[in-house]
Design a protein around this motif. Structure first.
Motif, mmCIF file in Angstrom:
data_model
loop_
_atom_site.group_PDB
_atom_site.id
_atom_site.type_symbol
_atom_site.label_atom_id
_atom_site.label_comp_id
_atom_site.label_asym_id
_atom_site.label_seq_id
_atom_site.Cartn_x
_atom_site.Cartn_y
_atom_site.Cartn_z
ATOM 1 N N HIS A 53 0.835 -1.211 0.000
ATOM 2 C CA HIS A 53 0.000 0.000 0.000
ATOM 3 C C HIS A 53 0.862 1.250 0.000
ATOM 4 O O HIS A 53 1.885 1.306 0.693
ATOM 5 C CB HIS A 53 -0.852 0.068 1.283
ATOM 6 C CG HIS A 53 -2.105 -0.721 1.216
ATOM 7 N ND1 HIS A 53 -3.128 -0.421 0.350
ATOM 8 C CD2 HIS A 53 -2.506 -1.806 1.921
ATOM 9 C CE1 HIS A 53 -4.114 -1.283 0.535
ATOM 10 N NE2 HIS A 53 -3.759 -2.142 1.467
ATOM 11 N N PRO A 54 0.415 2.294 -0.726
ATOM 12 C CA PRO A 54 1.086 3.583 -0.545
ATOM 13 C C PRO A 54 0.823 4.096 0.873
ATOM 14 O O PRO A 54 -0.181 3.718 1.501
ATOM 15 C CB PRO A 54 0.430 4.481 -1.595
ATOM 16 C CG PRO A 54 -0.785 3.779 -2.069
ATOM 17 C CD PRO A 54 -0.661 2.323 -1.717
ATOM 18 N N LYS A 56 -2.253 5.338 6.182
ATOM 19 C CA LYS A 56 -2.689 6.390 7.115
ATOM 20 C C LYS A 56 -4.210 6.402 7.224
ATOM 21 O O LYS A 56 -4.774 6.512 8.303
ATOM 22 C CB LYS A 56 -2.197 7.763 6.625
ATOM 23 C CG LYS A 56 -0.765 8.044 6.998
ATOM 24 C CD LYS A 56 -0.425 9.501 6.699
ATOM 25 C CE LYS A 56 1.080 9.701 6.749
ATOM 26 N NZ LYS A 56 1.546 10.724 5.826
ATOM 27 N N LYS A 57 -4.875 6.297 6.070
ATOM 28 C CA LYS A 57 -6.341 6.301 6.071
ATOM 29 C C LYS A 57 -6.885 5.130 6.902
ATOM 30 O O LYS A 57 -7.728 5.314 7.780
ATOM 31 C CB LYS A 57 -6.841 6.120 4.622
ATOM 32 C CG LYS A 57 -7.317 7.381 3.964
ATOM 33 C CD LYS A 57 -7.912 7.062 2.605
ATOM 34 C CE LYS A 57 -9.102 7.944 2.344
ATOM 35 N NZ LYS A 57 -9.621 7.823 0.975
ATOM 36 N N HIS A 90 -0.852 -3.788 14.268
ATOM 37 C CA HIS A 90 -1.371 -3.792 12.905
ATOM 38 C C HIS A 90 -2.082 -2.476 12.652
ATOM 39 O O HIS A 90 -2.840 -2.012 13.503
ATOM 40 C CB HIS A 90 -2.321 -4.978 12.687
ATOM 41 C CG HIS A 90 -2.576 -5.264 11.235
ATOM 42 N ND1 HIS A 90 -3.396 -4.476 10.461
ATOM 43 C CD2 HIS A 90 -2.105 -6.232 10.416
ATOM 44 C CE1 HIS A 90 -3.418 -4.951 9.226
ATOM 45 N NE2 HIS A 90 -2.640 -6.022 9.167
ATOM 46 N N PHE A 91 -1.851 -1.887 11.461
ATOM 47 C CA PHE A 91 -2.423 -0.561 11.183
ATOM 48 C C PHE A 91 -3.935 -0.564 11.071
ATOM 49 O O PHE A 91 -4.594 0.445 11.266
ATOM 50 C CB PHE A 91 -1.821 0.005 9.878
ATOM 51 C CG PHE A 91 -2.107 -0.836 8.663
ATOM 52 C CD1 PHE A 91 -1.146 -1.706 8.176
ATOM 53 C CD2 PHE A 91 -3.320 -0.755 8.010
ATOM 54 C CE1 PHE A 91 -1.398 -2.487 7.061
ATOM 55 C CE2 PHE A 91 -3.590 -1.519 6.891
ATOM 56 C CZ PHE A 91 -2.617 -2.389 6.419
ATOM 57 N N SER A 117 -10.085 -2.176 13.822
ATOM 58 C CA SER A 117 -11.041 -3.301 13.758
ATOM 59 C C SER A 117 -12.425 -2.848 13.268
ATOM 60 O O SER A 117 -13.187 -3.640 12.716
ATOM 61 C CB SER A 117 -11.151 -3.993 15.114
ATOM 62 O OG SER A 117 -11.674 -3.091 16.054
ATOM 63 N N THR A 118 -12.727 -1.546 13.431
ATOM 64 C CA THR A 118 -14.023 -1.035 12.956
ATOM 65 C C THR A 118 -14.139 -1.149 11.431
ATOM 66 O O THR A 118 -15.237 -1.130 10.875
ATOM 67 C CB THR A 118 -14.173 0.451 13.333
ATOM 68 O OG1 THR A 118 -12.978 1.128 12.943
ATOM 69 C CG2 THR A 118 -14.379 0.641 14.822
ATOM 70 N N MET A 119 -12.999 -1.265 10.773
ATOM 71 C CA MET A 119 -13.003 -1.343 9.305
ATOM 72 C C MET A 119 -13.639 -2.641 8.804
ATOM 73 O O MET A 119 -14.014 -2.732 7.639
ATOM 74 C CB MET A 119 -11.572 -1.252 8.779
ATOM 75 C CG MET A 119 -10.860 -0.016 9.214
ATOM 76 S SD MET A 119 -11.217 1.352 8.136
ATOM 77 C CE MET A 119 -10.221 0.896 6.760
#
Ligand code: ADP
Ligand code: 6PG
Length: 220
Positions: free
Chosen positions: A59-60, A65-66, A165-166, A169-171
């Motif tokens: 990933h870039p 960050k997002k 881990h970036f 968990s809501t994702m």
């Protein structure tokens, strides 16, 4: 990263035939966060003596960050990443092909890559890119998707417990909103190139053996 799992190697009856096929193959392990793409991807890699790509590492910075801020990626954030996954997988296939020619490897699965590939159009983007590269390369790689799935609450619990881990968990919620588990003509049994694997209640080792056996059953 390559790890050794001799028990898997000996317990998978499929490996001998897979090894004999000698056709450059990329296996993309997909699915939402926490389904075990990395865990199972690394086990497959070790069993097959293949190359491995962790899609998250491609990933870039802006995407990372997002996601770390709990903001879901847009399709536009993903196209470049998906193409990078395809390009990197094909590059590793070319490298592995040189090893196979020197008899250092006996697997036809040259590269395993983890990449969520949640929507059909994402899988098609990877496929199209590989086909484009194939048309300019001596190495004509085949691509198969192994899509892991599990209950959303199980995945939220797993990703919440995951350290370092970036991915917030809501994702998992936003992933479930867009996710298209392969179906119909995408499935191997319907002539497509995808396997879906229900991971509920199964250990990563069991899932890995199941994948190898199902690929083998199709002479992959
Ligand atoms: N089949 C499984 N059963 C139970 N826990 C698992 C299983 N697969 C992975 N895990 C655990 O879930 C977490 C997420 O796994 P990971 O491989 O990082 O998933 P992904 O790469 O899909 O996000 C890790 O802590 C891992 O040990
Ligand atoms: O393993 C995970 O924790 C995630 O699945 C992670 O890999 C993330 O999902 C993707 O890198 C890109 O995001 P999208 O899945 O939203 O495309």
């Amino acid at each position: 990263m390559t790890i050794s799992h001799p028990s898997l190697i000996s317990s998978s009856k499929g490996l001998e035939s897979i090894a004999n096929a000698k056709s450059p193959t990329i296996v993309i392990v997909g699915g939402p966060a926490g389904t075990g793409k990395t865990t199972v991807g690394e086990m497959l890699t070790a069993s097959l003596n293949s190359a491995y790509i962790e899609g998250d590492q491609l990933h870039p910075e802006d995407n990372i960050k997002k996601m770390a801020s709990g903001i879901p990626l847009t399709d536009d954030d993903r196209w470049g990443w998906l193409k990078t996954v395809a390009e990197t997988s094909h590059k590793l296939c070319v490298k592995a092909a040189a090893k196979v020619n020197n008899d250092e490897s006996d697997s036809s699965i040259y590269c395993v890559a983890s990449c969520s590939a949640l929507k059909k159009v994402y899988r098609e983007t990877i496929l199209d890119k590989i086909q484009e590269i194939n048309s300019q390369s001596e190495i004509k790689a085949r691509v198969f998707f192994v899509f892991l799935y599990a209950d959303k609450q199980v995945l939220i619990a797993r990703t919440s417990a995951r350290k370092h881990h970036f991915m917030a968990s809501t994702m998992v919620n936003s992933q479930f909103e867009i996710m298209q588990v392969p179906e119909g003509s995408e499935l191997l049994e319907e002539g497509g190139n995808s396997l879906t694997v229900d991971t509920e209640g199964k250990s990563p080792e069991k899932i890995t053996v199941e994948i190898l056996e199902r690929l083998h059953a199709r002479s992959i």
